[in-house]
Design a protein around this motif. Structure first.
Motif, PDB file in Angstrom:
ATOM      1  N   ALA A  64       1.453 -47.758   1.161  1.00  0.00           N
ATOM      2  CA  ALA A  64       1.181 -48.111  -0.228  1.00  0.00           C
ATOM      3  C   ALA A  64       2.422 -48.720  -0.865  1.00  0.00           C
ATOM      4  CB  ALA A  64       0.758 -46.855  -0.999  1.00  0.00           C
ATOM      5  N   ALA A  65       2.190 -49.777  -1.630  1.00  0.00           N
ATOM      6  CA  ALA A  65       3.318 -50.474  -2.251  1.00  0.00           C
ATOM      7  C   ALA A  65       3.989 -49.582  -3.286  1.00  0.00           C
ATOM      8  CB  ALA A  65       2.824 -51.764  -2.918  1.00  0.00           C
ATOM      9  N   THR A  66       5.274 -49.628  -3.346  1.00  0.00           N
ATOM     10  CA  THR A  66       6.029 -48.867  -4.325  1.00  0.00           C
ATOM     11  C   THR A  66       6.674 -49.839  -5.302  1.00  0.00           C
ATOM     12  OG1 THR A  66       7.977 -48.887  -2.897  1.00  0.00           O
ATOM     13  CG2 THR A  66       6.516 -46.972  -2.757  1.00  0.00           C
ATOM     14  N   ARG A  67       6.709 -49.444  -6.571  1.00  0.00           N
ATOM     15  CA  ARG A  67       7.253 -50.304  -7.604  1.00  0.00           C
ATOM     16  C   ARG A  67       8.752 -50.097  -7.679  1.00  0.00           C
ATOM     17  NH1 ARG A  67       3.905 -48.845 -12.815  1.00  0.00           N
ATOM     18  NH2 ARG A  67       5.510 -50.154 -13.737  1.00  0.00           N
ATOM     19  N   THR A  68       9.482 -50.998  -7.108  1.00  0.00           N
ATOM     20  CA  THR A  68      10.937 -50.886  -7.096  1.00  0.00           C
ATOM     21  C   THR A  68      11.586 -51.940  -7.981  1.00  0.00           C
ATOM     22  OG1 THR A  68      11.055 -52.295  -5.129  1.00  0.00           O
ATOM     23  CG2 THR A  68      10.945 -49.924  -4.770  1.00  0.00           C
ATOM     24  N   GLU A  69      10.814 -52.836  -8.579  1.00  0.00           N
ATOM     25  CA  GLU A  69      11.388 -53.896  -9.386  1.00  0.00           C
ATOM     26  C   GLU A  69      11.927 -53.323 -10.696  1.00  0.00           C
ATOM     27  OE1 GLU A  69       7.043 -53.729 -10.642  1.00  0.00           O
ATOM     28  OE2 GLU A  69       8.231 -53.478  -8.818  1.00  0.00           O
ATOM     29  N   ASN A  70      12.890 -53.998 -11.259  1.00  0.00           N
ATOM     30  CA  ASN A  70      13.471 -53.593 -12.532  1.00  0.00           C
ATOM     31  C   ASN A  70      12.741 -54.323 -13.652  1.00  0.00           C
ATOM     32  OD1 ASN A  70      15.013 -53.025 -14.761  1.00  0.00           O
ATOM     33  ND2 ASN A  70      16.959 -53.594 -13.845  1.00  0.00           N
ATOM     34  N   ALA A 149      25.851 -46.474 -13.216  1.00  0.00           N
ATOM     35  CA  ALA A 149      26.219 -46.540 -11.799  1.00  0.00           C
ATOM     36  C   ALA A 149      25.130 -45.958 -10.909  1.00  0.00           C
ATOM     37  CB  ALA A 149      27.544 -45.821 -11.564  1.00  0.00           C
ATOM     38  N   ASP A 150      24.378 -44.980 -11.430  1.00  0.00           N
ATOM     39  CA  ASP A 150      23.292 -44.389 -10.649  1.00  0.00           C
ATOM     40  C   ASP A 150      22.283 -43.768 -11.601  1.00  0.00           C
ATOM     41  OD1 ASP A 150      24.141 -41.610 -11.257  1.00  0.00           O
ATOM     42  OD2 ASP A 150      25.805 -42.041  -9.886  1.00  0.00           O
ATOM     43  N   SER A 151      21.152 -43.354 -11.060  1.00  0.00           N
ATOM     44  CA  SER A 151      20.069 -42.810 -11.884  1.00  0.00           C
ATOM     45  C   SER A 151      20.460 -41.485 -12.531  1.00  0.00           C
ATOM     46  CB  SER A 151      18.809 -42.631 -11.039  1.00  0.00           C
ATOM     47  OG  SER A 151      19.048 -41.764  -9.947  1.00  0.00           O
ATOM     48  N   GLY A 152      21.374 -40.736 -11.890  1.00  0.00           N
ATOM     49  CA  GLY A 152      21.803 -39.469 -12.471  1.00  0.00           C
ATOM     50  C   GLY A 152      22.533 -39.672 -13.786  1.00  0.00           C
ATOM     51  N   LEU A 153      23.434 -40.647 -13.840  1.00  0.00           N
ATOM     52  CA  LEU A 153      24.142 -40.951 -15.081  1.00  0.00           C
ATOM     53  C   LEU A 153      23.180 -41.482 -16.142  1.00  0.00           C
ATOM     54  CD1 LEU A 153      27.418 -42.605 -13.725  1.00  0.00           C
ATOM     55  CD2 LEU A 153      27.165 -40.338 -14.781  1.00  0.00           C
ATOM     56  N   ALA A 154      22.186 -42.266 -15.720  1.00  0.00           N
ATOM     57  CA  ALA A 154      21.187 -42.775 -16.663  1.00  0.00           C
ATOM     58  C   ALA A 154      20.403 -41.620 -17.277  1.00  0.00           C
ATOM     59  CB  ALA A 154      20.248 -43.746 -15.955  1.00  0.00           C
ATOM     60  N   ASP A 179       7.823 -43.464 -11.309  1.00  0.00           N
ATOM     61  CA  ASP A 179       9.020 -44.254 -11.000  1.00  0.00           C
ATOM     62  C   ASP A 179       9.625 -44.892 -12.245  1.00  0.00           C
ATOM     63  OD1 ASP A 179       6.958 -45.955 -11.448  1.00  0.00           O
ATOM     64  OD2 ASP A 179       7.296 -47.228  -9.709  1.00  0.00           O
ATOM     65  N   ARG A 180       8.945 -44.779 -13.391  1.00  0.00           N
ATOM     66  CA  ARG A 180       9.489 -45.260 -14.661  1.00  0.00           C
ATOM     67  C   ARG A 180       9.295 -44.180 -15.726  1.00  0.00           C
ATOM     68  NH1 ARG A 180       7.073 -51.388 -15.165  1.00  0.00           N
ATOM     69  NH2 ARG A 180       7.813 -52.168 -13.162  1.00  0.00           N
ATOM     70  N   PRO A 181      10.049 -43.103 -15.665  1.00  0.00           N
ATOM     71  CA  PRO A 181       9.869 -42.035 -16.653  1.00  0.00           C
ATOM     72  C   PRO A 181      10.150 -42.528 -18.064  1.00  0.00           C
ATOM     73  CG  PRO A 181      11.862 -41.687 -15.348  1.00  0.00           C
ATOM     74  CD  PRO A 181      11.124 -42.803 -14.694  1.00  0.00           C
ATOM     75  N   TRP A 182       9.373 -42.044 -19.019  1.00  0.00           N
ATOM     76  CA  TRP A 182       9.527 -42.463 -20.411  1.00  0.00           C
ATOM     77  C   TRP A 182       9.408 -41.257 -21.334  1.00  0.00           C
ATOM     78  CZ3 TRP A 182       5.365 -41.176 -23.424  1.00  0.00           C
ATOM     79  CH2 TRP A 182       4.147 -40.972 -22.761  1.00  0.00           C
ATOM     80  N   VAL A 183      10.010 -41.373 -22.510  1.00  0.00           N
ATOM     81  CA  VAL A 183       9.958 -40.328 -23.527  1.00  0.00           C
ATOM     82  C   VAL A 183       9.819 -41.000 -24.882  1.00  0.00           C
ATOM     83  CG1 VAL A 183      11.033 -38.238 -24.435  1.00  0.00           C
ATOM     84  CG2 VAL A 183      11.595 -38.995 -22.124  1.00  0.00           C
ATOM     85  N   SER A 198      11.681 -44.830 -28.479  1.00  0.00           N
ATOM     86  CA  SER A 198      11.028 -44.866 -27.166  1.00  0.00           C
ATOM     87  C   SER A 198      12.082 -45.156 -26.115  1.00  0.00           C
ATOM     88  CB  SER A 198       9.939 -45.949 -27.122  1.00  0.00           C
ATOM     89  OG  SER A 198       8.940 -45.701 -28.100  1.00  0.00           O
ATOM     90  N   LEU A 199      12.115 -44.296 -25.080  1.00  0.00           N
ATOM     91  CA  LEU A 199      13.057 -44.483 -23.976  1.00  0.00           C
ATOM     92  C   LEU A 199      12.280 -44.674 -22.690  1.00  0.00           C
ATOM     93  CD1 LEU A 199      14.341 -41.927 -25.873  1.00  0.00           C
ATOM     94  CD2 LEU A 199      16.245 -42.375 -24.355  1.00  0.00           C
ATOM     95  N   GLU A 200      12.796 -45.514 -21.831  1.00  0.00           N
ATOM     96  CA  GLU A 200      12.208 -45.721 -20.505  1.00  0.00           C
ATOM     97  C   GLU A 200      13.336 -45.946 -19.512  1.00  0.00           C
ATOM     98  OE1 GLU A 200       8.850 -48.464 -18.194  1.00  0.00           O
ATOM     99  OE2 GLU A 200       9.526 -48.984 -20.207  1.00  0.00           O
ATOM    100  N   ARG A 201      13.214 -45.306 -18.354  1.00  0.00           N
ATOM    101  CA  ARG A 201      14.240 -45.467 -17.322  1.00  0.00           C
ATOM    102  C   ARG A 201      13.616 -46.055 -16.066  1.00  0.00           C
ATOM    103  NH1 ARG A 201      15.925 -42.655 -12.942  1.00  0.00           N
ATOM    104  NH2 ARG A 201      14.630 -40.831 -13.396  1.00  0.00           N
ATOM    105  N   ALA A 202      14.320 -47.001 -15.448  1.00  0.00           N
ATOM    106  CA  ALA A 202      13.931 -47.567 -14.157  1.00  0.00           C
ATOM    107  C   ALA A 202      15.170 -47.510 -13.272  1.00  0.00           C
ATOM    108  CB  ALA A 202      13.433 -48.999 -14.303  1.00  0.00           C
ATOM    109  N   GLY A 203      15.245 -46.499 -12.435  1.00  0.00           N
ATOM    110  CA  GLY A 203      16.424 -46.323 -11.604  1.00  0.00           C
ATOM    111  C   GLY A 203      17.638 -46.033 -12.457  1.00  0.00           C
TER     112      GLY A 203
END
Length: 217
Positions: A64-70, A149-154, A179-183, A198-203
């Protein structure tokens, strides 16, 4: 003989001897039996193949395709929202300010001193982009995109904003994972300003949209 003559419109037909006719009939019946057996075999094979296909997973099926695009950067260009894509555009008629970038990093939140917002870069972030908007009734909005630098810092930056918003009375109203958590947040600050965030994170990338207007504007 009448039926044959009527069918052939009077053309004389020479019939084969009876023995030859019987021999032809036997050969025809044999071919029919052989054809029927072949049909049965083909049907059985088809049923067998169908049953195997129903029970066995298909081979060479790609995962299954995974959404990795930014979603925030397309073709190397950061996608800050145009004014007509900011929420409440119909009632606030946003216009983008002349300066389309500032140094307000996360977790700072709020414009013009609302919610203790201050201007300053986030030292944990690499690239930071922002656009501000002005709307009717003194409404303000801002869209910020920051790369870490990485998703943890984001994720740390998002937690910091969550804490800052809670301090000024703005609470979480919804969230989603994947794969795109939002709050999303909404509330009224101590000075009566309504704030929507509204916040959204991608990686390692974070997008923040803030909208603020006076409670009775």
């Amino acid at each position: 003989m009448a039926e044959v003559e009527e069918l052939l419109e009077g053309v004389p037909v020479r019939l084969a001897p009876a023995q030859a006719v019987r021999a032809r009939g036997e050969r025809r019946r044999a071919r029919q039996r052989l054809g029927g057996a072949a049909v049965v075999v083909v049907a059985a094979v088809a049923v067998g193949v169908g049953s195997w296909a129903a029970q066995s997973p298909p081979r060479d099926t790609p995962p299954a395709a995974t959404r990795t695009e930014n979603p925030f950067v397309v073709g190397g260009v950061v996608r800050l929202l145009p004014a007509n894509s900011v929420a409440y555009f119909k009632t606030r008629a946003w216009t983008a300010d002349a300066v389309t970038s500032d140094s307000a990093g996360l977790p700072s939140v709020g414009l013009d001193g609302v919610c203790g917002g201050t201007v300053g870069a986030d030292p944990a972030a690499g690239q930071q982009f922002a656009r501000t908007y002005t709307g009717k009734g003194g409404a303000r909005a801002r869209h910020r995109i920051a790369e870490y630098a990485d998703s943890g810092l984001a994720q740390d930056a998002i937690r910091g904003m969550d804490h800052r918003l809670a301090q000024c009375g703005v609470r979480q109203t919804g969230e989603g994972g994947g794969d795109r958590p939002w709050v999303q947040y909404a509330g009224t600050t101590g000075d009566g300003t309504q704030l929507r965030v509204s916040l959204e994170r991608a990686g390692a990338w974070v997008s923040v949209v803030e909208i603020q207007f006076a409670a009775r504007s």
